[in-house]
Design a protein around this motif. Structure first.
Motif, PDB file in Angstrom:
ATOM      1  N   PRO A 168       0.804  -1.231   0.000  1.00 35.40           N
ATOM      2  CA  PRO A 168       0.000   0.000   0.000  1.00 35.40           C
ATOM      3  C   PRO A 168       0.837   1.282   0.000  1.00 35.40           C
ATOM      4  CG  PRO A 168      -0.912  -1.583   1.553  1.00 35.40           C
ATOM      5  CD  PRO A 168       0.410  -2.128   1.107  1.00 35.40           C
ATOM      6  N   PHE A 169       2.167   1.160   0.186  1.00 38.65           N
ATOM      7  CA  PHE A 169       3.041   2.331   0.153  1.00 38.65           C
ATOM      8  C   PHE A 169       3.681   2.532  -1.218  1.00 38.65           C
ATOM      9  CE2 PHE A 169       2.671   0.987   4.504  1.00 38.65           C
ATOM     10  CZ  PHE A 169       2.375   2.185   5.157  1.00 38.65           C
ATOM     11  N   ASP A 170       3.407   1.625  -2.124  1.00 31.55           N
ATOM     12  CA  ASP A 170       3.848   1.763  -3.513  1.00 31.55           C
ATOM     13  C   ASP A 170       2.949   2.802  -4.179  1.00 31.55           C
ATOM     14  OD1 ASP A 170       4.374   1.461  -6.269  1.00 31.55           O
ATOM     15  OD2 ASP A 170       4.750  -0.685  -6.039  1.00 31.55           O
ATOM     16  N   PRO A 171       3.518   3.858  -4.771  1.00 32.41           N
ATOM     17  CA  PRO A 171       2.676   4.861  -5.437  1.00 32.41           C
ATOM     18  C   PRO A 171       1.704   4.263  -6.445  1.00 32.41           C
ATOM     19  CG  PRO A 171       4.932   5.640  -5.282  1.00 32.41           C
ATOM     20  CD  PRO A 171       4.945   4.206  -4.814  1.00 32.41           C
ATOM     21  N   GLU A 172       2.063   3.110  -7.037  1.00 34.41           N
ATOM     22  CA  GLU A 172       1.181   2.459  -8.006  1.00 34.41           C
ATOM     23  C   GLU A 172      -0.095   1.921  -7.363  1.00 34.41           C
ATOM     24  OE1 GLU A 172       1.629   2.345 -11.358  1.00 34.41           O
ATOM     25  OE2 GLU A 172       3.352   3.654 -10.996  1.00 34.41           O
ATOM     26  N   SER A 173      -0.098   1.763  -6.037  1.00 34.61           N
ATOM     27  CA  SER A 173      -1.270   1.217  -5.342  1.00 34.61           C
ATOM     28  C   SER A 173      -2.429   2.205  -5.299  1.00 34.61           C
ATOM     29  CB  SER A 173      -0.905   0.827  -3.907  1.00 34.61           C
ATOM     30  OG  SER A 173      -0.716   1.993  -3.106  1.00 34.61           O
ATOM     31  N   GLY A 174      -2.130   3.484  -5.445  1.00 38.01           N
ATOM     32  CA  GLY A 174      -3.166   4.512  -5.334  1.00 38.01           C
ATOM     33  C   GLY A 174      -3.481   4.911  -3.905  1.00 38.01           C
ATOM     34  N   HIS A 175      -2.790   4.313  -2.932  1.00 36.54           N
ATOM     35  CA  HIS A 175      -3.071   4.605  -1.520  1.00 36.54           C
ATOM     36  C   HIS A 175      -2.128   5.632  -0.915  1.00 36.54           C
ATOM     37  CE1 HIS A 175      -5.961   1.421  -1.598  1.00 36.54           C
ATOM     38  NE2 HIS A 175      -5.052   0.512  -1.880  1.00 36.54           N
ATOM     39  N   VAL A 176      -1.106   6.047  -1.643  1.00 39.41           N
ATOM     40  CA  VAL A 176      -0.159   7.024  -1.114  1.00 39.41           C
ATOM     41  C   VAL A 176      -0.756   8.419  -1.302  1.00 39.41           C
ATOM     42  CG1 VAL A 176       2.200   7.908  -1.180  1.00 39.41           C
ATOM     43  CG2 VAL A 176       1.771   5.480  -1.605  1.00 39.41           C
ATOM     44  N   ARG A 177      -1.701   8.718  -0.429  1.00 34.34           N
ATOM     45  CA  ARG A 177      -2.372  10.020  -0.430  1.00 34.34           C
ATOM     46  C   ARG A 177      -2.865  10.275   0.994  1.00 34.34           C
ATOM     47  NH1 ARG A 177      -6.066   6.258  -2.292  1.00 34.34           N
ATOM     48  NH2 ARG A 177      -8.192   6.471  -1.494  1.00 34.34           N
TER      49      ARG A 177
END
Length: 196
Positions: A62-71
């Motif tokens: 979930p900390f991978d920018p590709e996951s969409g959760h880094v916000r």
């Protein structure tokens, strides 16, 4: 450019944590509320607000920018123009960002820190900031963490505050900082909410 002697550093209050199973055991699932109060207090005082997000590119987590959760958590106040949003790949907010350059440019000498993972990214940033010469304040009730091994999340926060207190930082609550600013506890957040 506006100069601010103090800055609030909001560390890793991001959706990456909420999508992990451990979120059900987090110390303060409502951490956005006290963080919003701190942000409102900082803005009212003319302090710089810096938002930090933890990233692990290519990790598939979930900390991978590709996951969409880094916000930022959706309940947080939106960053205003001029409030930096930094992305770090280390535990502290200084090593892999230009945070120190931003603080120097703004003339900042005092930092207030809050966020997620009290004993990890928030504590490490506090220690590094102290070593760099900043006057540090760790705001415990605007910080959260998860249980770790035999230790409860509350135990971890208590330990973190104990090892930082009077060595690396002043320990404060949001209400104490509001009172020092002459505000009724929670009033800053109410004013911000009514303005939206």
């Amino acid at each position: 450019m506006n100069r601010a002697l103090r800055a609030l550093i909001v560390i890793d209050v991001q959706e990456s944590f909420r999508v992990r199973p451990l979120w059900a055991q987090t110390l303060n699932p409502g951490v956005a509320e006290p963080v919003n109060r701190l942000v409102s207090l900082a803005r009212a005082a003319g302090d710089l607000v810096v938002w930090v997000l933890h990233t692990e590119p290519g990790s598939g987590t979930p900390f991978d920018p590709e996951s969409g959760h880094v916000r930022l958590l959706e309940e947080l106040n939106e960053p205003l123009p001029g409030e930096p949003v930094l992305r770090k790949t280390s535990h502290n907010a200084f090593t892999t960002t230009n945070l120190q350059q931003i603080l120097t440019t703004h003339g900042v000498t005092e930092l207030r820190v809050c966020g997620i993972r009290a004993e990890q990214c928030v504590e490490t940033t506090t220690r590094v900031g102290s070593d760099l010469g900043y006057d540090m304040t760790f705001v415990g009730d605007a910080t959260s963490t998860d249980p770790l091994g035999p230790f409860s999340a509350a135990d971890i926060l208590e330990r973190t505050e104990a090892v930082l207190r009077d060595r690396f930082a002043r320990i404060a609550t949001v209400a104490e900082l509001e009172a020092e600013a002459g505000r009724t506890p929670g009033a800053a957040a109410e004013v911000a909410a009514s303005a939206t």
